[in-house]
Design a protein around this motif. Structure first.
Motif, mmCIF file in Angstrom:
data_model
loop_
_atom_site.group_PDB
_atom_site.id
_atom_site.type_symbol
_atom_site.label_atom_id
_atom_site.label_comp_id
_atom_site.label_asym_id
_atom_site.label_seq_id
_atom_site.Cartn_x
_atom_site.Cartn_y
_atom_site.Cartn_z
ATOM 1 N N CYS A 167 11.610 13.611 0.610
ATOM 2 C CA CYS A 167 9.999 13.433 1.367
ATOM 3 C C CYS A 167 10.352 13.684 2.986
ATOM 4 O O CYS A 167 11.036 12.577 3.275
ATOM 5 C CB CYS A 167 9.128 12.630 0.895
ATOM 6 S SG CYS A 167 8.697 12.482 -0.839
ATOM 7 N N TYR A 213 7.733 1.940 -1.285
ATOM 8 C CA TYR A 213 8.548 3.051 -0.642
ATOM 9 C C TYR A 213 8.756 2.719 0.358
ATOM 10 O O TYR A 213 8.218 2.691 1.394
ATOM 11 C CB TYR A 213 7.701 4.235 -1.081
ATOM 12 C CG TYR A 213 7.662 4.445 -2.829
ATOM 13 C CD1 TYR A 213 8.590 4.557 -3.609
ATOM 14 C CD2 TYR A 213 6.256 4.632 -2.902
ATOM 15 C CE1 TYR A 213 8.098 4.716 -4.855
ATOM 16 C CE2 TYR A 213 5.736 4.796 -4.270
ATOM 17 C CZ TYR A 213 6.773 4.681 -5.212
ATOM 18 O OH TYR A 213 6.502 4.694 -6.517
ATOM 19 N N ASP A 255 1.032 12.901 -1.647
ATOM 20 C CA ASP A 255 0.342 11.629 -2.238
ATOM 21 C C ASP A 255 0.682 10.659 -0.961
ATOM 22 O O ASP A 255 -0.049 9.500 -0.972
ATOM 23 C CB ASP A 255 0.701 11.261 -3.427
ATOM 24 C CG ASP A 255 -0.055 12.248 -4.613
ATOM 25 O OD1 ASP A 255 -0.917 12.956 -4.100
ATOM 26 O OD2 ASP A 255 0.160 12.022 -5.523
ATOM 27 N N ARG A 256 1.700 10.681 -0.363
ATOM 28 C CA ARG A 256 2.429 9.404 0.436
ATOM 29 C C ARG A 256 2.279 9.969 1.954
ATOM 30 O O ARG A 256 2.928 9.335 2.647
ATOM 31 C CB ARG A 256 3.761 9.135 0.146
ATOM 32 C CG ARG A 256 3.483 8.494 -1.334
ATOM 33 C CD ARG A 256 4.793 8.469 -2.137
ATOM 34 N NE ARG A 256 4.976 7.825 -3.320
ATOM 35 C CZ ARG A 256 4.243 8.090 -4.288
ATOM 36 N NH1 ARG A 256 3.674 9.362 -4.404
ATOM 37 N NH2 ARG A 256 3.889 7.443 -5.616
ATOM 38 N N TYR A 259 4.096 14.493 -5.123
ATOM 39 C CA TYR A 259 4.502 13.040 -5.001
ATOM 40 C C TYR A 259 4.640 12.797 -3.346
ATOM 41 O O TYR A 259 4.111 11.779 -2.811
ATOM 42 C CB TYR A 259 5.808 12.831 -5.529
ATOM 43 C CG TYR A 259 6.639 11.537 -5.616
ATOM 44 C CD1 TYR A 259 6.129 10.580 -6.539
ATOM 45 C CD2 TYR A 259 7.422 11.089 -4.604
ATOM 46 C CE1 TYR A 259 6.844 9.293 -6.488
ATOM 47 C CE2 TYR A 259 8.097 10.071 -4.634
ATOM 48 C CZ TYR A 259 7.740 8.972 -5.359
ATOM 49 O OH TYR A 259 8.239 7.775 -5.365
ATOM 50 N N CYS A 260 5.397 13.736 -2.676
ATOM 51 C CA CYS A 260 5.328 13.458 -1.406
ATOM 52 C C CYS A 260 3.979 13.495 -0.577
ATOM 53 O O CYS A 260 3.650 12.643 0.292
ATOM 54 C CB CYS A 260 6.366 14.687 -0.749
ATOM 55 S SG CYS A 260 7.987 14.444 -1.179
ATOM 56 N N LYS A 278 8.276 12.554 6.703
ATOM 57 C CA LYS A 278 6.630 12.566 7.167
ATOM 58 C C LYS A 278 6.817 13.414 8.420
ATOM 59 O O LYS A 278 7.454 13.689 9.137
ATOM 60 C CB LYS A 278 6.378 11.030 7.548
ATOM 61 C CG LYS A 278 6.070 10.218 6.490
ATOM 62 C CD LYS A 278 5.418 9.074 7.230
ATOM 63 C CE LYS A 278 4.650 8.169 6.391
ATOM 64 N NZ LYS A 278 3.890 7.190 6.726
ATOM 65 N N SER A 313 0.900 -1.098 0.200
ATOM 66 C CA SER A 313 0.055 0.148 -0.105
ATOM 67 C C SER A 313 0.633 1.526 0.051
ATOM 68 O O SER A 313 0.412 2.467 -0.425
ATOM 69 C CB SER A 313 -0.864 0.109 1.173
ATOM 70 O OG SER A 313 -0.401 0.287 2.489
ATOM 71 N N LYS A 314 2.153 0.946 0.496
ATOM 72 C CA LYS A 314 3.083 2.391 0.364
ATOM 73 C C LYS A 314 3.750 2.376 -0.900
ATOM 74 O O LYS A 314 4.431 3.183 -1.439
ATOM 75 C CB LYS A 314 4.122 2.241 1.453
ATOM 76 C CG LYS A 314 3.527 2.346 2.760
ATOM 77 C CD LYS A 314 4.633 2.532 4.020
ATOM 78 C CE LYS A 314 4.029 2.888 5.292
ATOM 79 N NZ LYS A 314 5.097 2.726 6.260
ATOM 80 N N ARG A 315 3.259 1.547 -1.841
ATOM 81 C CA ARG A 315 3.860 1.263 -3.150
ATOM 82 C C ARG A 315 5.155 0.873 -3.237
ATOM 83 O O ARG A 315 5.936 1.420 -4.273
ATOM 84 C CB ARG A 315 3.507 2.608 -3.941
ATOM 85 C CG ARG A 315 2.040 2.789 -4.195
ATOM 86 C CD ARG A 315 1.572 3.983 -5.015
ATOM 87 N NE ARG A 315 0.212 4.388 -4.667
ATOM 88 C CZ ARG A 315 -0.251 5.580 -4.402
ATOM 89 N NH1 ARG A 315 0.547 6.489 -4.373
ATOM 90 N NH2 ARG A 315 -1.530 5.770 -4.298
ATOM 91 N N TRP A 331 10.382 3.848 4.004
ATOM 92 C CA TRP A 331 10.616 5.062 4.986
ATOM 93 C C TRP A 331 11.761 4.835 5.766
ATOM 94 O O TRP A 331 11.625 3.763 6.290
ATOM 95 C CB TRP A 331 9.233 5.656 5.721
ATOM 96 C CG TRP A 331 8.170 6.086 4.644
ATOM 97 C CD1 TRP A 331 7.102 5.612 4.167
ATOM 98 C CD2 TRP A 331 8.142 7.626 4.406
ATOM 99 N NE1 TRP A 331 6.630 6.551 3.289
ATOM 100 C CE2 TRP A 331 6.763 7.642 3.798
ATOM 101 C CE3 TRP A 331 8.811 8.594 4.601
ATOM 102 C CZ2 TRP A 331 6.578 8.832 3.196
ATOM 103 C CZ3 TRP A 331 8.417 9.916 4.234
ATOM 104 C CH2 TRP A 331 7.461 10.021 3.484
ATOM 105 N N SER A 349 12.381 9.982 -3.486
ATOM 106 C CA SER A 349 11.454 9.620 -4.260
ATOM 107 C C SER A 349 12.301 8.877 -5.658
ATOM 108 O O SER A 349 13.627 9.015 -5.635
ATOM 109 C CB SER A 349 10.775 10.614 -4.925
ATOM 110 O OG SER A 349 11.646 11.546 -5.900
#
Length: 193
Positions: free
Chosen positions: A191, A70, A95-96, A92-93, A193, A66-68, A72, A80
């Motif tokens: 990116c 990627y 969207d996540r 892009y960031c 969080k 679900s995090k495609r 973290w 990215s």
């Protein structure tokens, strides 16, 4: 399980408690059956645990998907994999569930500089008000880590800020690595969080 154990388990189904000279033999057989029932319960419990572990692994797989794909880092940073303009990198960031990185301490600047091996977008620009640098959270720039001669704002079109990894560039150091660039240039973004 050996064949003898299999036949003993089959015999346990037919144990009868009768009186008479064979009573002792039935009692011994009944005791053996209690042990095999316990073995069956343990086997069932282990089977259920295995099924729960498989379900947990499958669930974890879908959460990562679900995090495609990627990853973290423990510091909440992610670079990215696609080259995009500054605004597309920001989207892009977002969207996540993140935004382009804000670098407001020397320690964070050193850390991020150690991670990058190419030029990357950070969350700083003066695209809204020329000459007034703002982070993506609208906070003003208090401390910059600029390359010598930057920001140059060449032709009033360099409004977005990159972290330049070029260690051979004159004046580069972890604390002197920012450069302003044209926002439409495609590069990766960092990116947070």
């Amino acid at each position: 399980m050996e064949l003898e154990d299999f036949y003993n388990n089959a015999k346990c189904r037919n144990v009868k408690n009768t009186a008479g000279p064979q009573r002792h033999n039935y009692e011994e057989q009944a005791r053996n059956c209690r042990g095999s029932r316990c073995l069956v319960q343990i086997t069932v419990c282990l089977g259920i645990i295995c099924l729960l572990l498989i379900a947990a692994i499958i669930l974890q797989h879908f959460q990562v998907a679900s995090k495609r794909g990627y990853l973290w880092g423990p510091d909440g940073l992610f670079m990215s994999t696609e080259l995009k303009s500054w605004s597309d990198s920001r989207q892009y960031c977002r969207d996540r569930g993140a935004d382009l990185v804000i670098i407001n301490t020397e320690e964070k600047q050193r850390h991020i500089s150690s991670l990058v091996k190419e030029r990357v977008w950070i969350g700083l620009s003066d695209s809204e008000n020329e000459g007034i640098m703002k982070w993506v959270d609208n906070s003003p720039l208090k401390q910059g880590f600029w390359l010598t001669g930057e920001p140059s704002n060449y032709g009033d079109i360099e409004d977005c800020i990159e972290l330049n990894f070029n260690r051979e560039k004159s004046g580069w150091s972890p604390l002197n690595s920012w450069n302003d660039d044209v926002c439409s240039v495609k590069k990766k973004g960092i990116c947070e969080k």
